[in-house]
Design a protein around this motif. Structure first.
Motif, PDB file in Angstrom:
ATOM      1  N   LEU A  59       6.293 -18.395  19.056  1.00 49.66           N
ATOM      2  CA  LEU A  59       5.446 -18.089  20.208  1.00 49.66           C
ATOM      3  C   LEU A  59       6.241 -17.476  21.357  1.00 49.66           C
ATOM      4  N   GLN A 101      -8.705 -19.302   8.907  1.00 55.27           N
ATOM      5  CA  GLN A 101      -7.755 -20.338   9.305  1.00 55.27           C
ATOM      6  C   GLN A 101      -8.346 -21.718   9.081  1.00 55.27           C
ATOM      7  N   PHE A 115      -2.620  -6.641  15.604  1.00 57.10           N
ATOM      8  CA  PHE A 115      -1.629  -6.294  14.583  1.00 57.10           C
ATOM      9  C   PHE A 115      -2.328  -5.669  13.387  1.00 57.10           C
ATOM     10  N   SER A 136      -3.660  -9.923  21.578  1.00 53.82           N
ATOM     11  CA  SER A 136      -2.656  -9.270  20.744  1.00 53.82           C
ATOM     12  C   SER A 136      -3.318  -8.748  19.480  1.00 53.82           C
ATOM     13  N   TYR A 176      -4.104 -25.432  12.238  1.00 57.23           N
ATOM     14  CA  TYR A 176      -2.864 -24.900  12.780  1.00 57.23           C
ATOM     15  C   TYR A 176      -2.152 -25.993  13.554  1.00 57.23           C
ATOM     16  N   TYR A 202      -1.610  -5.765   9.264  1.00 53.44           N
ATOM     17  CA  TYR A 202      -0.851  -6.334   8.158  1.00 53.44           C
ATOM     18  C   TYR A 202      -1.208  -5.578   6.892  1.00 53.44           C
ATOM     19  N   PHE A 243       4.296 -15.208   6.211  1.00 56.91           N
ATOM     20  CA  PHE A 243       3.474 -15.923   5.244  1.00 56.91           C
ATOM     21  C   PHE A 243       4.287 -16.417   4.064  1.00 56.91           C
ATOM     22  N   GLY A 244       3.865 -17.562   3.549  1.00 51.64           N
ATOM     23  CA  GLY A 244       4.377 -18.014   2.270  1.00 51.64           C
ATOM     24  C   GLY A 244       3.766 -17.195   1.157  1.00 51.64           C
ATOM     25  N   TYR A 261       4.984 -22.698  15.642  1.00 54.02           N
ATOM     26  CA  TYR A 261       3.599 -22.559  15.208  1.00 54.02           C
ATOM     27  C   TYR A 261       3.516 -22.419  13.695  1.00 54.02           C
ATOM     28  N   LEU A 265       3.570  -8.167   7.883  1.00 49.50           N
ATOM     29  CA  LEU A 265       3.338  -7.407   9.098  1.00 49.50           C
ATOM     30  C   LEU A 265       3.693  -5.949   8.893  1.00 49.50           C
ATOM     31  N   GLY A 268       5.417 -14.008  23.937  1.00 47.72           N
ATOM     32  CA  GLY A 268       4.023 -13.593  23.999  1.00 47.72           C
ATOM     33  C   GLY A 268       3.529 -12.842  22.788  1.00 47.72           C
ATOM     34  N   GLN A 269       4.404 -12.341  21.967  1.00 48.58           N
ATOM     35  CA  GLN A 269       3.986 -11.671  20.743  1.00 48.58           C
ATOM     36  C   GLN A 269       4.247 -12.599  19.573  1.00 48.58           C
ATOM     37  N   GLU A 270       3.276 -12.677  18.716  1.00 50.28           N
ATOM     38  CA  GLU A 270       3.421 -13.560  17.566  1.00 50.28           C
ATOM     39  C   GLU A 270       3.503 -12.739  16.301  1.00 50.28           C
ATOM     40  N   THR A 271       4.558 -12.913  15.571  1.00 50.10           N
ATOM     41  CA  THR A 271       4.656 -12.316  14.255  1.00 50.10           C
ATOM     42  C   THR A 271       4.558 -13.432  13.241  1.00 50.10           C
ATOM     43  N   GLN A 272       3.585 -13.348  12.395  1.00 51.09           N
ATOM     44  CA  GLN A 272       3.378 -14.395  11.408  1.00 51.09           C
ATOM     45  C   GLN A 272       4.086 -14.053  10.103  1.00 51.09           C
ATOM     46  N   GLU A 295       1.398 -12.111  -0.514  1.00 55.09           N
ATOM     47  CA  GLU A 295       1.106 -12.545   0.828  1.00 55.09           C
ATOM     48  C   GLU A 295       1.038 -11.348   1.788  1.00 55.09           C
ATOM     49  N   PRO A 296       0.265 -11.485   2.874  1.00 57.80           N
ATOM     50  CA  PRO A 296       0.230 -10.419   3.884  1.00 57.80           C
ATOM     51  C   PRO A 296       1.585 -10.279   4.559  1.00 57.80           C
ATOM     52  N   MET A 311       0.733 -26.339  16.802  1.00 55.99           N
ATOM     53  CA  MET A 311       1.525 -25.670  17.840  1.00 55.99           C
ATOM     54  C   MET A 311       2.948 -26.229  17.891  1.00 55.99           C
ATOM     55  N   ILE A 361      -5.609 -11.688  18.074  1.00 49.62           N
ATOM     56  CA  ILE A 361      -5.246 -13.008  18.581  1.00 49.62           C
ATOM     57  C   ILE A 361      -5.771 -13.147  20.000  1.00 49.62           C
TER      58      ILE A 361
END
Lengths: 109, 114
Positions: B96, B45, A34, A32, B48, A36, B105-106, B31, A46, B99-103, A43-44, B50, A91
């Motif tokens: 999760l 990183q 992306f 995957s 982490y 950002y 952030f703090g 996650y 998307l 299949g696509q992960e969008t993160q 913060e980053p 899961m 990823i």
């Protein structure tokens, strides 16, 4: 060699210009991708996912080239508000997330 | 409002004094992860997780510990901070599903270790 590499810039372009960044990755099993955006001291966030078929979101176009193992981001008609650092993210496996070190973009009036 | 919160936002401490940076998310994400960001090195990183009670090392785990006793919280612990841990730290969470992960952030924690 870094797993994900980006040109750090800075790219300094006039408002209205078209600018493109590339990001190369070394692991062919990457799944995957992306882009950002990160503003200074923030913060980053998307910007967009990157798909093999390419995808567009307004003035932004992202492309993935699996054969050559790079992703690209094209920004058309750039605005002052586009000034930021752009991070590519790769990823592979469900948990291995690698960030590029970022490309700084500065748009001048 | 969906968000990731971190506390404290800024911290100055001295070498060897244990500290904890808290991270909490309200999106029920499985996650969660911790990153540090240093000039020229980008985001790396640290650890982490899961899911609850499942944690693993990232790329730069040395000098850090984490725990995941509840789904929403993922604290980062520095048992004996050293000056090379001076950095900007981000916590992130993602789903999760699909299949696509969008993160997400703090806001970041700026840590200075003297």
């Amino acid at each position: 060699r870094k797993e994900v590499e980006q040109d750090p810039g800075p790219f300094n372009v006039p408002e209205g210009a078209t600018v493109a960044f590339n990001c190369t990755y070394s692991n062919s099993a990457s799944q995957s991708f992306f882009w950002y955006r990160q503003d200074c001291r923030k913060e980053p966030k998307l910007l967009m996912s990157v798909y093999s078929s390419g995808n567009e979101d307004g003035r932004f176009t992202a492309q993935l080239n699996r054969a050559s193992q790079y992703i690209s981001l094209l920004i058309r008609d750039s605005k002052l508000s586009d000034s930021a650092t752009y991070l590519c993210v790769v990823i592979y496996a469900a948990s291995k997330i690698i960030f590029g070190s970022g490309t700084r973009l500065s748009i001048r009036p | 409002e969906a968000q990731v919160t971190q506390n404290p936002r800024y911290l100055i401490t001295v070498t060897g004094k244990k500290l904890t940076v808290t991270c909490s998310q309200n999106m029920n994400h499985e996650y969660m992860s911790w990153y540090r960001q240093d000039p020229g090195l980008g985001l790396r990183q640290i650890y982490y997780s899961m899911n609850v009670e499942v944690t693993d090392k990232g790329d730069v785990p040395e000098g850090y510990k984490v725990s995941r006793k509840e789904k929403r919280n993922f604290p980062l612990i520095l048992e004996s901070p050293s000056p090379n841990q001076t950095s900007l730290y981000f916590c992130a969470s993602s789903s999760l599903v699909g299949g696509q992960e969008t993160q997400y952030f703090g806001p970041g924690t700026r840590l200075l270790v003297l």
